[in-house]
Every structure is written in C-alpha cells, then in structure tokens.
Scaffold this motif. Structure first.
Motif, PDB file in Angstrom:
ATOM      1  N   ILE A 104      36.800  23.649  47.360  1.00  0.00           N
ATOM      2  CA  ILE A 104      36.132  24.673  46.558  1.00  0.00           C
ATOM      3  C   ILE A 104      37.161  25.577  45.887  1.00  0.00           C
ATOM      4  O   ILE A 104      38.068  26.090  46.541  1.00  0.00           O
ATOM      5  CB  ILE A 104      35.209  25.540  47.442  1.00  0.00           C
ATOM      6  N   VAL A 105      37.017  25.759  44.577  1.00  0.00           N
ATOM      7  CA  VAL A 105      37.822  26.741  43.846  1.00  0.00           C
ATOM      8  C   VAL A 105      36.919  27.933  43.560  1.00  0.00           C
ATOM      9  O   VAL A 105      35.871  27.789  42.936  1.00  0.00           O
ATOM     10  CB  VAL A 105      38.371  26.170  42.530  1.00  0.00           C
ATOM     11  N   LEU A 106      37.310  29.098  44.030  1.00  0.00           N
ATOM     12  CA  LEU A 106      36.479  30.305  43.913  1.00  0.00           C
ATOM     13  C   LEU A 106      37.154  31.351  43.041  1.00  0.00           C
ATOM     14  O   LEU A 106      38.156  31.952  43.423  1.00  0.00           O
ATOM     15  CB  LEU A 106      36.200  30.889  45.305  1.00  0.00           C
ATOM     16  N   GLY A 107      36.606  31.577  41.834  1.00  0.00           N
ATOM     17  CA  GLY A 107      37.085  32.632  40.959  1.00  0.00           C
ATOM     18  C   GLY A 107      36.257  33.893  41.135  1.00  0.00           C
ATOM     19  O   GLY A 107      35.262  33.897  41.850  1.00  0.00           O
ATOM     20  N   HIS A 108      36.641  34.965  40.465  1.00  0.00           N
ATOM     21  CA  HIS A 108      35.911  36.222  40.658  1.00  0.00           C
ATOM     22  C   HIS A 108      36.038  37.147  39.453  1.00  0.00           C
ATOM     23  O   HIS A 108      36.909  36.970  38.594  1.00  0.00           O
ATOM     24  CB  HIS A 108      36.422  36.946  41.905  1.00  0.00           C
ATOM     25  N   SER A 109      35.167  38.143  39.413  1.00  0.00           N
ATOM     26  CA  SER A 109      35.167  39.129  38.334  1.00  0.00           C
ATOM     27  C   SER A 109      36.332  40.107  38.496  1.00  0.00           C
ATOM     28  O   SER A 109      36.881  40.278  39.585  1.00  0.00           O
ATOM     29  CB  SER A 109      33.842  39.904  38.335  1.00  0.00           C
ATOM     30  N   GLN A 110      36.682  40.762  37.396  1.00  0.00           N
ATOM     31  CA  GLN A 110      37.769  41.748  37.379  1.00  0.00           C
ATOM     32  C   GLN A 110      39.078  41.206  37.968  1.00  0.00           C
ATOM     33  O   GLN A 110      39.779  41.892  38.728  1.00  0.00           O
ATOM     34  CB  GLN A 110      37.373  43.037  38.109  1.00  0.00           C
ATOM     35  N   CYS A 111      39.405  39.982  37.632  1.00  0.00           N
ATOM     36  CA  CYS A 111      40.624  39.356  38.157  1.00  0.00           C
ATOM     37  C   CYS A 111      41.842  39.868  37.390  1.00  0.00           C
ATOM     38  O   CYS A 111      41.960  39.661  36.175  1.00  0.00           O
ATOM     39  CB  CYS A 111      40.528  37.842  38.056  1.00  0.00           C
ATOM     40  N   GLY A 112      42.742  40.515  38.085  1.00  0.00           N
ATOM     41  CA  GLY A 112      43.929  41.068  37.446  1.00  0.00           C
ATOM     42  C   GLY A 112      44.853  40.007  36.893  1.00  0.00           C
ATOM     43  O   GLY A 112      45.487  40.198  35.849  1.00  0.00           O
ATOM     44  N   GLY A 113      44.949  38.867  37.592  1.00  0.00           N
ATOM     45  CA  GLY A 113      45.799  37.797  37.112  1.00  0.00           C
ATOM     46  C   GLY A 113      45.304  37.225  35.800  1.00  0.00           C
ATOM     47  O   GLY A 113      46.081  36.979  34.871  1.00  0.00           O
ATOM     48  N   VAL A 114      43.990  37.000  35.713  1.00  0.00           N
ATOM     49  CA  VAL A 114      43.400  36.476  34.487  1.00  0.00           C
ATOM     50  C   VAL A 114      43.581  37.472  33.348  1.00  0.00           C
ATOM     51  O   VAL A 114      43.904  37.090  32.220  1.00  0.00           O
ATOM     52  CB  VAL A 114      41.911  36.158  34.693  1.00  0.00           C
ATOM     53  N   GLN A 115      43.386  38.764  33.626  1.00  0.00           N
ATOM     54  CA  GLN A 115      43.584  39.780  32.589  1.00  0.00           C
ATOM     55  C   GLN A 115      45.035  39.791  32.125  1.00  0.00           C
ATOM     56  O   GLN A 115      45.319  39.961  30.935  1.00  0.00           O
ATOM     57  CB  GLN A 115      43.192  41.158  33.119  1.00  0.00           C
ATOM     58  N   GLY A 116      45.954  39.578  33.054  1.00  0.00           N
ATOM     59  CA  GLY A 116      47.359  39.508  32.683  1.00  0.00           C
ATOM     60  C   GLY A 116      47.638  38.343  31.746  1.00  0.00           C
ATOM     61  O   GLY A 116      48.429  38.457  30.811  1.00  0.00           O
TER      62      GLY A 116
END
Length: 216
Positions: A104-116
């Motif tokens: 399972i790959v679990l992503g999430h909201s307000q991810c700082g890495g993705v925003q970076g």
C-alpha cells in the motif's frame, strides 16, 4: 559518542506508562511476536509526516503492518548501482522475505514534500535545486508528474492533485522492480494506492480503470 544525550523526560514517562499498561496487558502477544517472528500481511509506504498515523487509521496492532516512511511516500524507479537505496531495500525485504500479500502506498493532504516539489517545478525553491539538497534530489522522483497538474490554477487544488500523483508515480515505479512485477503477475501480491485527508479523516483509493481516486 559525545553528542548523544539522554532521552527527554517526557518520553521516558510515556515509555513507563506504556510498559505498565499496554505492554503489561498484552505481554503474551508481545512475547509471541518476539519468538515466532513477524508475519505482516501488508506493507505500507507512507510519508514521514508526523500527522500521518498508519496504524491508527486502520486500527492495526503490532505485527500487522510492515511500514516504511519517507518524504512524500515516494518509491524511486528500480536501479542497481552503488548508491544506498533504503526504500528499495525495504520493498525487497517485504516482498521477497516476508511475502506480504498487499503493498500500500499512502499519500496525504498538506504534504510538505509535494509542495516543495511544486515550488521547484515553478522555480521558487533554489535551496531544493541545490545539488547538495537531499530533499530536492529525492523529490526529483516526482518532478516528471508535474505536467499532469501544471494547468490547475488554484494552488490548493493543484497541491491536492499532485499529492495523488505522488501515489500514482510510486505505484508505477513499483512495477519496475522485477520481484514486484513477478509477484503481481503471479497473483501473490496486490498493489494499492491511497490518499488521506488529515483534517477530515477521509480516505480515497486509486482506481486504475478510471485513473481517479474514489472515497473508500
């Protein structure tokens, strides 16, 4: 090692509280895990973000999940070189040694890495573009997916969609690992992509048939 310091007192107190309650009440189970080894049915690759608590979301006990956490829950493409591949090593162990049935790959909201990564793609993060930035070079894994959300004008929605694309990218990269591809094709392993909304407690699952995420 002169730089190592004693554990903070609040953590010491919490440990003793756990040992006197949760452990004491389930001592036989913990001893069984120790003597018989682990047999997790699923591996979960999630973000390092402290707000993402995998075992709480699924009400899991010790021994149920083999968990690996990294920045933005990313899986890099399969590579064989002299570099150190912590995520790849964890996947190899879970699939080939533990024989997990689900990955399972679990992503999430307000991810700082993705925003970076978004900031890098827009030229707003020179510190992450620097060659010596570990975070920046790690987020290079996700950069090719930015074109899928580049046209979204609302920044919040763009981030949320890119967080989902981080999950998709990881699922795609998992299939570049020969032992993962083989296990999937043999029906011994199934891959799952999830995204959770931290504030709302929502959970969405990726549907490859539609290419979209749907509420669980």
């Amino acid at each position: 090692m002169e730089f190592a310091r004693p554990l903070p007192s609040y953590l010491v107190q919490r440990y003793h509280g756990w040992k006197a309650t949760t452990y004491s009440e389930n001592k036989a189970w913990y001893k069984r895990l120790a003597t018989e080894g682990q047999r997790p049915r699923a591996m979960v690759i999630s973000c390092c973000d402290s707000r993402v608590h995998v075992t709480s979301i699924f009400g899991a006990d010790q021994g149920e999940f083999f968990i690996h956490r990294n920045i933005a829950n990313l899986v890099p493409p399969y590579e064989q070189d002299d570099a150190r591949h912590g995520t790849s090593a964890a996947i190899e162990y879970a699939v080939t040694a533990l024989k997990v049935a689900h990955l399972i790959v679990l992503g999430h909201s307000q991810c700082g890495g993705v925003q970076g990564c978004i900031d890098m793609c827009k030229g707003n993060a020179p510190q992450l573009e620097a060659k010596e930035s570990f975070v920046g070079r790690w987020m290079d894994v996700l950069k090719p997916k930015f074109e899928t959300v580049a046209g979204i004008e609302d920044s919040a929605e763009q981030a949320r969609q890119f967080e989902r694309q981080a999950v998709v990218a990881s699922l795609e990269n998992l299939m570049t690992f020969p032992f993962v591809e083989s296990a999937v094709k043999e029906g011994e392993l199934s891959l799952h992509g999830l995204w959770t909304d931290i504030g709302e407690g929502g959970l969405e699952c990726y549907d490859p048939a539609t290419g979209k995420f749907h509420e669980v």
